[in-house]
Every structure is written in C-alpha cells, then in structure tokens.
Design a protein around this motif. Structure first.
Motif, PDB file in Angstrom:
ATOM      1  N   THR A  54       0.853  -1.176   0.000  1.00 43.49           N
ATOM      2  CA  THR A  54       0.000   0.000   0.000  1.00 43.49           C
ATOM      3  C   THR A  54       0.895   1.234   0.000  1.00 43.49           C
ATOM      4  N   PHE A  55       0.554   2.200  -0.834  1.00 43.49           N
ATOM      5  CA  PHE A  55       1.319   3.439  -0.965  1.00 43.49           C
ATOM      6  C   PHE A  55       0.577   4.555  -0.238  1.00 43.49           C
ATOM      7  N   PHE A  56       1.321   5.344   0.521  1.00 44.56           N
ATOM      8  CA  PHE A  56       0.769   6.477   1.259  1.00 44.56           C
ATOM      9  C   PHE A  56       1.544   7.725   0.870  1.00 44.56           C
ATOM     10  N   ILE A  57       0.846   8.836   0.660  1.00 42.66           N
ATOM     11  CA  ILE A  57       1.521  10.099   0.358  1.00 42.66           C
ATOM     12  C   ILE A  57       0.728  11.262   0.963  1.00 42.66           C
ATOM     13  N   ARG A  58       1.478  12.231   1.454  1.00 46.34           N
ATOM     14  CA  ARG A  58       0.905  13.481   1.950  1.00 46.34           C
ATOM     15  C   ARG A  58       1.609  14.599   1.214  1.00 46.34           C
ATOM     16  N   ILE A  59       0.852  15.438   0.523  1.00 54.61           N
ATOM     17  CA  ILE A  59       1.404  16.567  -0.219  1.00 54.61           C
ATOM     18  C   ILE A  59       0.758  17.849   0.308  1.00 54.61           C
ATOM     19  N   GLU A  60       1.577  18.785   0.733  1.00 51.29           N
ATOM     20  CA  GLU A  60       1.081  20.110   1.100  1.00 51.29           C
ATOM     21  C   GLU A  60       1.417  21.031  -0.063  1.00 51.29           C
ATOM     22  N   TYR A  61       0.447  21.854  -0.437  1.00 51.90           N
ATOM     23  CA  TYR A  61       0.646  22.704  -1.598  1.00 51.90           C
ATOM     24  C   TYR A  61      -0.042  24.055  -1.434  1.00 51.90           C
ATOM     25  N   HIS A  62       0.376  24.983  -2.273  1.00 52.22           N
ATOM     26  CA  HIS A  62      -0.211  26.321  -2.320  1.00 52.22           C
ATOM     27  C   HIS A  62      -0.810  26.492  -3.699  1.00 52.22           C
TER      28      HIS A  62
END
Length: 67
Positions: A54-62
């Motif tokens: 299982t792949f997990f990703i957290r991306i914070e962006y503007h």
C-alpha cells in the motif's frame, strides 16, 4: 499575530492518498497539481511493501484562489 498566521495558511491545502503501490503515482499527482497551477511545498511518501503493498503520500501545496 493570529491574523498573520491565518494569512500564511490562505490558499494552502493538504492532499492525502492511500492506494495500491505501483509505478507512476507520484507523477500523476504532481502533474495534476501542476496543471492546476499548484506549488508543492512539502511531500512525504512511503510504501508498506514495494511489491503488492500500500502506498501512502501526503502533499502540502499552495494554489492561488483555492476554494
């Protein structure tokens, strides 16, 4: 000071994804954000197992005018 911090968070968002691991996930997500004029500020990802994990990703962006 609270108003100043609120202004810094304006137009900021976080994308959380959990899916089966396979090649190209980061590319698809970053391309999607790019096409919507978003700028990635921070990203963190990992896989439970490179094969059938299982792949997990957290991306914070503007993104200007984020709604």
């Amino acid at each position: 000071m609270a108003l100043n911090n609120a202004k810094k968070l304006e137009n900021h968002a976080r994308l959380l994804v959990k899916c089966p691991d396979k090649p190209g996930i980061v590319s698809v997500l970053s391309t999607f954000l790019y096409k919507h004029n978003a700028n990635i500020i921070e990203s963190s990802q990992y896989s439970s197992d490179p094969e059938n994990g299982t792949f997990f990703i957290r991306i914070e962006y503007h993104c200007e005018n984020l709604q």
